[in-house]
Design an enzyme around this catalytic site. Structure first.
Site, short mmCIF file in Angstrom:
data_model
loop_
_atom_site.label_atom_id
_atom_site.label_comp_id
_atom_site.label_asym_id
_atom_site.label_seq_id
_atom_site.Cartn_x
_atom_site.Cartn_y
_atom_site.Cartn_z
N ARG A 192 -9.34 7.03 4.04
CA ARG A 192 -8.70 5.94 3.28
C ARG A 192 -8.54 6.32 1.82
NH1 ARG A 192 -12.58 2.70 5.57
NH2 ARG A 192 -12.87 1.24 3.85
N ARG A 203 -21.68 -0.94 1.48
CA ARG A 203 -20.97 -2.23 1.57
C ARG A 203 -21.26 -2.94 2.90
NH1 ARG A 203 -14.57 -2.67 0.68
NH2 ARG A 203 -14.33 -1.47 2.60
N ARG A 254 0.82 -1.20 0.00
CA ARG A 254 0.00 0.00 0.00
C ARG A 254 0.86 1.26 0.00
NH1 ARG A 254 -4.81 -2.01 2.11
NH2 ARG A 254 -6.49 -0.54 2.51
#
Ligand code: ADP
Length: 229
Positions: A184, A141, A104
């Site tokens: 994020r 989600r 990441r």
């Protein structure tokens, strides 16, 4: 244990060593599960590993919980250690791997290249979905607490909601709050986008349009993978 279907697939498919990049909500989880079955390689999701550690209350889980819920990143040192250990397992060392959520940061990508010198990452694929679209997907989600399968809330959801795959509880993740989602996505732009240049420099970067049905996206992905393995 390997069943006979998997054995047949293994004979057909030579394995793969893939990093899947893409914004949160781009569909990495869904596509990684499919790719992992198709190429018979383990799906290694650092997010799932960390959530399991949180559930089990391990030292790692205790340390990571607040970081994850705030939408921040766990330190590179810890993440590299976890992944290095996981990649040593037999399945990954013999068949390969599909990495989801790792690397990441560029530091993680450099460390990954160091630990996989014998069996380097063959390709990195960016699953491209615009930010506006992932924002709406993420707020709807829901995920299975046990196997990580993804679902979308319609507003009228079953209660209790039981996972079709494994019978686990389907819930909203603690870090799928608007604030943590935005954090994020911002971190994705600053920390993870530079990986596209990193893998591009070694000719390993591929882009796949992630907009469309899961079947269409999967077809696009396998075409790109099969061009390489
Ligand atoms: P998402 O892609 O929606 O952010 P993940 O399930 O991949 O979800 O990860 C959840 C959280 O776990 C991240 O927000 C971060 O806090 C932590 N995490 C996962 N992978 C890494 C990583 N490679 N480096 C640092 N933190 C990570």
């Amino acid at each position: 244990m390997i069943n006979s279907d998997e054995r047949a697939e293994m004979q057909m498919n030579p394995g793969a060593r893939i990093v899947l990049l893409g914004r949160q909500g781009a569909g990495k989880g869904t596509q990684c599960v499919r790719l992992s079955r198709h190429y018979v390689v383990p799906h290694i999701s650092t997010g799932d590993m960390l959530r399991a550690a949180v559930r089990e209350g391990t030292e790692l889980g205790k340390m990571a919980k607040a970081v994850i819920d705030a939408g921040q990143l766990v330190s590179d040192e810890i993440m590299v250690g976890i992944v290095a250990e996981r990649l040593q397992a037999d399945d990954a060392s013999t068949r390969g791997y599909i990495l989801d959520g790792f690397p990441r940061t560029v530091a993680q990508a450099i460390a990954l290249d160091e630990i996989t010198q014998d069996q380097p990452v063959g390709m990195a694929i960016d699953l491209v979905v615009p930010r506006e679209l992932v924002l709406s997907r993420l707020s709807a989600r829901r995920v299975c607490r046990d196997c990580g399968a993804n679902y979308q809330s319609t507003g009228v959801d079953p209660s209790p909601w039981i996972c079709e795959n494994c019978g686990g509880d389907v819930v909203q993740r603690d870090d799928d709050t608007p604030q943590a989602i935005n954090n994020r996505l911002d971190l994705y732009e600053t920390q993870t986008q530079p990986l596209i240049d990193y893998y591009g420099q070694s000719g390993r970067m591929f882009h796949v349009d992630g907009v469309g049905s899961p079947d269409d996206v999967f077809d696009r992905l396998t075409k790109v993978v099969e061009g390489q393995i």
